[in-house]
Design an enzyme around this catalytic site. Structure first.
Site, PDB file in Angstrom:
ATOM      1  N   CYS A  43       0.459  -1.289   0.058  1.00  0.00           N
ATOM      2  CA  CYS A  43      -0.078  -0.077  -0.166  1.00  0.00           C
ATOM      3  C   CYS A  43       1.246   1.462  -0.225  1.00  0.00           C
ATOM      4  O   CYS A  43       0.721   2.174  -0.892  1.00  0.00           O
ATOM      5  CB  CYS A  43      -0.844  -0.121   1.007  1.00  0.00           C
ATOM      6  SG  CYS A  43      -1.741   1.727   0.961  1.00  0.00           S
ATOM      7  N   CYS A  48      -1.559   1.708  -3.061  1.00  0.00           N
ATOM      8  CA  CYS A  48      -3.027   2.351  -2.871  1.00  0.00           C
ATOM      9  C   CYS A  48      -2.211   4.149  -3.014  1.00  0.00           C
ATOM     10  O   CYS A  48      -2.341   4.707  -3.991  1.00  0.00           O
ATOM     11  CB  CYS A  48      -3.454   2.395  -1.337  1.00  0.00           C
ATOM     12  SG  CYS A  48      -3.140   0.655  -0.862  1.00  0.00           S
ATOM     13  N   LYS A  51      -0.062   5.374  -6.327  1.00  0.00           N
ATOM     14  CA  LYS A  51      -1.424   5.196  -7.405  1.00  0.00           C
ATOM     15  C   LYS A  51      -2.042   6.761  -6.992  1.00  0.00           C
ATOM     16  O   LYS A  51      -2.265   7.147  -7.901  1.00  0.00           O
ATOM     17  CB  LYS A  51      -1.952   4.073  -6.951  1.00  0.00           C
ATOM     18  CG  LYS A  51      -2.862   4.391  -7.960  1.00  0.00           C
ATOM     19  CD  LYS A  51      -3.773   3.203  -7.351  1.00  0.00           C
ATOM     20  CE  LYS A  51      -4.715   3.636  -6.658  1.00  0.00           C
ATOM     21  NZ  LYS A  51      -5.950   2.182  -5.654  1.00  0.00           N
ATOM     22  N   TYR A 179      -9.259  -3.787 -11.267  1.00  0.00           N
ATOM     23  CA  TYR A 179      -9.868  -2.209 -11.045  1.00  0.00           C
ATOM     24  C   TYR A 179      -8.234  -1.395 -11.274  1.00  0.00           C
ATOM     25  O   TYR A 179      -7.857  -0.361 -10.922  1.00  0.00           O
ATOM     26  CB  TYR A 179     -10.200  -1.906  -9.304  1.00  0.00           C
ATOM     27  CG  TYR A 179      -8.918  -2.220  -8.363  1.00  0.00           C
ATOM     28  CD1 TYR A 179      -8.114  -2.375  -7.774  1.00  0.00           C
ATOM     29  CD2 TYR A 179      -9.146  -3.449  -8.129  1.00  0.00           C
ATOM     30  CE1 TYR A 179      -7.084  -2.243  -6.712  1.00  0.00           C
ATOM     31  CE2 TYR A 179      -8.207  -4.232  -6.516  1.00  0.00           C
ATOM     32  CZ  TYR A 179      -7.280  -3.704  -6.579  1.00  0.00           C
ATOM     33  OH  TYR A 179      -5.972  -4.202  -5.201  1.00  0.00           O
ATOM     34  N   GLU A 183      -7.322   1.797 -12.911  1.00  0.00           N
ATOM     35  CA  GLU A 183      -7.068   2.818 -12.206  1.00  0.00           C
ATOM     36  C   GLU A 183      -5.513   3.180 -13.345  1.00  0.00           C
ATOM     37  O   GLU A 183      -5.473   4.917 -13.578  1.00  0.00           O
ATOM     38  CB  GLU A 183      -6.648   2.767 -11.114  1.00  0.00           C
ATOM     39  CG  GLU A 183      -8.176   2.827  -9.807  1.00  0.00           C
ATOM     40  CD  GLU A 183      -6.935   2.059  -9.066  1.00  0.00           C
ATOM     41  OE1 GLU A 183      -8.084   2.336  -8.030  1.00  0.00           O
ATOM     42  OE2 GLU A 183      -6.050   1.412  -8.607  1.00  0.00           O
ATOM     43  N   HIS A 437     -27.737  20.707  -0.192  1.00  0.00           N
ATOM     44  CA  HIS A 437     -27.846  21.344  -1.625  1.00  0.00           C
ATOM     45  C   HIS A 437     -26.993  22.229  -1.832  1.00  0.00           C
ATOM     46  O   HIS A 437     -27.314  23.391  -0.749  1.00  0.00           O
ATOM     47  CB  HIS A 437     -29.290  21.474  -1.860  1.00  0.00           C
ATOM     48  CG  HIS A 437     -30.287  22.444  -3.300  1.00  0.00           C
ATOM     49  ND1 HIS A 437     -29.677  21.438  -4.239  1.00  0.00           N
ATOM     50  CD2 HIS A 437     -30.286  23.148  -3.891  1.00  0.00           C
ATOM     51  CE1 HIS A 437     -29.726  21.953  -5.607  1.00  0.00           C
ATOM     52  NE2 HIS A 437     -29.953  23.291  -4.848  1.00  0.00           N
ATOM     53  N   GLU A 442     -26.442  14.560  -2.781  1.00  0.00           N
ATOM     54  CA  GLU A 442     -28.081  15.210  -2.591  1.00  0.00           C
ATOM     55  C   GLU A 442     -29.195  13.337  -3.645  1.00  0.00           C
ATOM     56  O   GLU A 442     -29.947  13.540  -3.186  1.00  0.00           O
ATOM     57  CB  GLU A 442     -28.337  16.312  -3.115  1.00  0.00           C
ATOM     58  CG  GLU A 442     -28.964  16.978  -3.860  1.00  0.00           C
ATOM     59  CD  GLU A 442     -28.955  17.989  -4.206  1.00  0.00           C
ATOM     60  OE1 GLU A 442     -30.616  18.305  -3.376  1.00  0.00           O
ATOM     61  OE2 GLU A 442     -27.800  18.611  -4.984  1.00  0.00           O
TER      62      GLU A 442
END
Length: 460
Positions: A43, A48, A51, A179, A183, A437, A442
């Site tokens: 990682c 992670c 990346k 993934y 990515e 909002h 939302e």
């Protein structure tokens, strides 16, 4: 009772191993950790964290276009790969140093070298010595898988090497549909590289919700990334001008770099686990129970090496649960249900809970709430990127079984959704939340109409 050099010996100084070692050491245990590469594991060093820095860097090409649409005058822009690499490597070194200090401050001893089990209590450390331990934790993670039988595969790289390319290529072909492949496709495309994804399956991101899979493929292609499905390499051929990719469809193309992101495998080979009697799955993963204990009663394993849920936060929680159970006298396990994940494609994907297909298989009838739209940030300047938000709801109980988001900052959004789903939130409770909002998120609490898929032949 036998005397041992250590109460706990940990193989691997990644996120899971470091957390377990620190928690055990704080309880007063004598702990040692061995790491054959750099402290921090996949990682921090080659996963992670670097990346995400690359994702941040690559997003600026779109940010510049957006800024122009909002009235900013921006001249020529240029990305300097060496400058980025230098800054990235400096930050990774800083983070690795923090891991080292945290281990030392907790009182754990750190060995730099590969550790190999001689038997269930004995560990040989490469370049160091042989020691004994009452308890042993395997936390060696995983590593990229390569198709070794493919002709010319020696000309290809994996994600490990992608972080250290001497120069940014002009053309790249990425093999894989998971993934990691997607990515990096977004990263390289954003940095100006002509990018092609080649995947043998019918769609990308196997295991994710089908609407998510289709949507992200469309968005990536709209951004200029070529995605070739039902296609795989038969040969790589090095030429004077690049690497020729030969495919089983009969087609070929040339690129400067070929990257394989076709999966990862647990790193158990050569660790001496057989000598200790540790049982492995067919793919090399350590078989463990809910307390992360292997079939050998003094050997445990956590993280990607067990091939349960291969995510850094999961490894950390598994490591802490092990240490709390064994060294603090507070037995605990980690619940692998409702674990959220983020995919840092562009746009991002956030997902927690069940896909529609898995929910139907497990619960029968479900209701679907789905919305596709262009966020207001895009509509203002004519941007074409679309968001998708989807809820999977169990009929009868109205419990939300899955929440899936494709949008900028979906990873940030899904973290809060995961809390609600982990607590068993129902759709009426979810809808009772007042919307914030104007935000993209939302839409999560304003979907009231159940989704009916378009009739055959109609466009969604």
């Amino acid at each position: 009772m036998a005397d041992y050099d250590y109460d706990l010996f940990v193989l691997g100084a990644g996120s899971g191993g470091v957390r377990a070692a620190r928690v055990a050491a704080v309880a007063g245990a004598k702990v040692a950790v061995a790491e054959e590469h750099r402290v921090g594991g996949t990682c921090v060093i080659r996963g992670c964290v670097p990346k995400k820095f690359m994702v941040y860097a690559s997003e600026y090409s779109k940010h510049f276009d957006t800024a122009r649409g909002y009235g900013w005058e921006i001249g020529d822009t240029r990305f300097d790969w060496p400058t980025f690499l230098m800054a990235k490597d400096k930050e990774i070194a800083r983070l690795s140093g923090i891991y080292v200090r945290n281990l030392q401050n907790a009182g754990a001893e750190l060995f730099h070298g590969k550790a190999v089990l001689k038997d269930r209590h004995t560990v040989g450390i490469e370049g160091e010595r042989t020691v004994t331990a009452k308890k042993i934790l395997i936390a060696t993670g995983g590593r990229p898988w390569m198709p070794k039988e493919l002709e010319g595969v020696e000309h290809a790289i994996t994600s490990n090497e992608a972080f250290h390319l001497a120069e940014l290529p002009k053309r790249i072909v990425i093999a894989g549909g998971g993934y990691i492949a997607l990515e990096f496709a977004g990263i390289f495309k954003g940095l100006g590289v002509d990018t092609t994804v080649v995947h043998r399956g019918p769609n990308v991101l196997r295991g994710f919700d089908d609407d998510i899979r289709a949507h992200i493929a469309e968005e990536m292609e709209q951004a200029g990334i070529r995605i070739l499905l039902g296609c795989q390499h038969t040969k790589l051929e090095k030429t004077a001008t690049g690497i020729v990719n030969h495919f089983d469809t009969g087609h070929s193309c040339e690129s400067d770099v070929v990257m394989f992101a076709t999966g990862r495998e647990p790193y158990t080979e050569g660790l001496g686990l057989e000598a200790a009697g540790v049982e492995l799955a067919a793919n090399g993963a350590v078989k463990v129970d809910e307390f992360s204990r292997s079939n050998v009663d003094n050997i445990w394993a956590v993280g990607d090496v067990t091939d349960r849920i291969n995510l850094t936060p999961v490894a950390i929680r598994e490591g802490e649960s092990f240490a709390r159970t064994e060294f603090h006298g507070t037995p605990m396990t980690f619940d692998h249900e409702m674990v959220a994940s983020a995919v840092f494609t562009q746009p991002q994907i956030g997902s927690v809970g069940l896909s529609e297909a898995d929910a139907r298989h497990r619960y029968g009838k479900v209701d679907i709430y789905l919305s596709k739209f262009r966020p207001m940030k895009e509509t203002f300047y004519g941007g074409q990127q679309r968001a998708l938000i989807k809820l999977v709801v169990e009929c009868g109980t109205e419990r939300i079984l899955g929440c899936h988001v494709v949008a900028p900052d979906a990873g940030e959004i899904i973290q809060m959704a995961a809390i609600a789903l982990k607590m068993g939130v129902t759709k009426p409770q979810w809808d009772s939340t007042c919307a914030v909002h104007p935000t993209l998120a939302e839409e999560l609490v304003t979907m009231r109409e159940k989704y009916a898929p378009p009739a055959l032949g109609q466009v969604a």
